[in-house]
Design a protein around this motif. Structure first.
Motif, mmCIF file in Angstrom:
data_model
loop_
_atom_site.group_PDB
_atom_site.id
_atom_site.type_symbol
_atom_site.label_atom_id
_atom_site.label_comp_id
_atom_site.label_asym_id
_atom_site.label_seq_id
_atom_site.Cartn_x
_atom_site.Cartn_y
_atom_site.Cartn_z
ATOM 1 N N VAL A 60 0.833 -1.204 0.000
ATOM 2 C CA VAL A 60 0.000 0.000 0.000
ATOM 3 C C VAL A 60 0.870 1.258 0.000
ATOM 4 N N ALA A 61 1.942 1.257 0.757
ATOM 5 C CA ALA A 61 2.808 2.442 0.819
ATOM 6 C C ALA A 61 3.401 2.768 -0.547
ATOM 7 N N TYR A 62 3.781 1.747 -1.309
ATOM 8 C CA TYR A 62 4.311 1.989 -2.651
ATOM 9 C C TYR A 62 3.229 2.580 -3.546
ATOM 10 N N ARG A 63 2.007 2.074 -3.405
ATOM 11 C CA ARG A 63 0.900 2.603 -4.213
ATOM 12 C C ARG A 63 0.645 4.071 -3.901
ATOM 13 N N VAL A 64 0.660 4.399 -2.619
ATOM 14 C CA VAL A 64 0.444 5.800 -2.219
ATOM 15 C C VAL A 64 1.564 6.681 -2.776
ATOM 16 N N GLN A 65 2.795 6.227 -2.666
ATOM 17 C CA GLN A 65 3.908 7.012 -3.190
ATOM 18 C C GLN A 65 3.821 7.162 -4.715
ATOM 19 N N ALA A 66 3.377 6.135 -5.398
ATOM 20 C CA ALA A 66 3.199 6.235 -6.847
ATOM 21 C C ALA A 66 2.133 7.267 -7.179
ATOM 22 N N ALA A 67 1.025 7.250 -6.447
ATOM 23 C CA ALA A 67 -0.044 8.221 -6.680
ATOM 24 C C ALA A 67 0.458 9.646 -6.446
ATOM 25 N N ILE A 68 1.165 9.848 -5.352
ATOM 26 C CA ILE A 68 1.706 11.174 -5.035
ATOM 27 C C ILE A 68 2.709 11.610 -6.109
ATOM 28 N N GLY A 69 3.565 10.697 -6.505
ATOM 29 C CA GLY A 69 4.592 11.025 -7.488
ATOM 30 C C GLY A 69 4.026 11.383 -8.852
ATOM 31 N N PHE A 70 3.096 10.576 -9.353
ATOM 32 C CA PHE A 70 2.502 10.868 -10.658
ATOM 33 C C PHE A 70 1.716 12.170 -10.628
ATOM 34 N N HIS A 71 0.996 12.400 -9.537
ATOM 35 C CA HIS A 71 0.227 13.641 -9.430
ATOM 36 C C HIS A 71 1.152 14.856 -9.396
ATOM 37 N N GLY A 72 2.166 14.801 -8.567
ATOM 38 C CA GLY A 72 3.091 15.923 -8.451
ATOM 39 C C GLY A 72 3.832 16.216 -9.743
ATOM 40 N N TYR A 73 4.267 15.174 -10.414
ATOM 41 C CA TYR A 73 4.973 15.347 -11.685
ATOM 42 C C TYR A 73 4.050 15.963 -12.733
ATOM 43 N N ALA A 74 2.823 15.455 -12.803
ATOM 44 C CA ALA A 74 1.863 15.990 -13.767
ATOM 45 C C ALA A 74 1.574 17.460 -13.495
ATOM 46 N N LEU A 75 1.338 17.790 -12.240
ATOM 47 C CA LEU A 75 0.981 19.150 -11.876
ATOM 48 C C LEU A 75 2.144 20.128 -12.045
ATOM 49 N N GLY A 76 3.302 19.757 -11.575
ATOM 50 C CA GLY A 76 4.412 20.695 -11.545
ATOM 51 C C GLY A 76 5.255 20.773 -12.797
ATOM 52 N N VAL A 77 5.285 19.695 -13.565
ATOM 53 C CA VAL A 77 6.206 19.645 -14.697
ATOM 54 C C VAL A 77 5.473 19.543 -16.031
ATOM 55 N N VAL A 78 4.504 18.663 -16.130
ATOM 56 C CA VAL A 78 3.917 18.341 -17.426
ATOM 57 C C VAL A 78 2.759 19.251 -17.812
#
Length: 67
Positions: free
Chosen positions: A13-31
């Motif tokens: 579950v922790a990996y899933r949460v980190q993946a969700a946070i990472g993809f969201h942050g990358y999309a919002l801040g960079v892409v």
């Protein structure tokens, strides 16, 4: 990197949460500023990881309506 960890341990579950946070942050801040279509796909990946994390954490009724 996080997706490699998820391949090795898809129920973590922790990996899933980190993946969700990472993809969201990358999309919002960079892409998103330059490519809204690609950002939308990344947001959907983040949502998918988050929903799996919620289900594995004991909230199987967690669903997301798409419009």
């Amino acid at each position: 990197m996080i997706e490699a960890l998820l391949l090795a341990d898809p129920g973590n579950v922790a990996y899933r949460v980190q993946a969700a946070i990472g993809f969201h942050g990358y999309a919002l801040g960079v892409v998103e500023p330059g490519d809204r279509v690609r950002a939308t796909a990344l947001y959907q990946r983040a949502r998918d990881h988050a929903l799996v994390a919620l289900e594995r954490a004991g909230l199987p009724q967690a669903k997301c309506e798409t419009s």
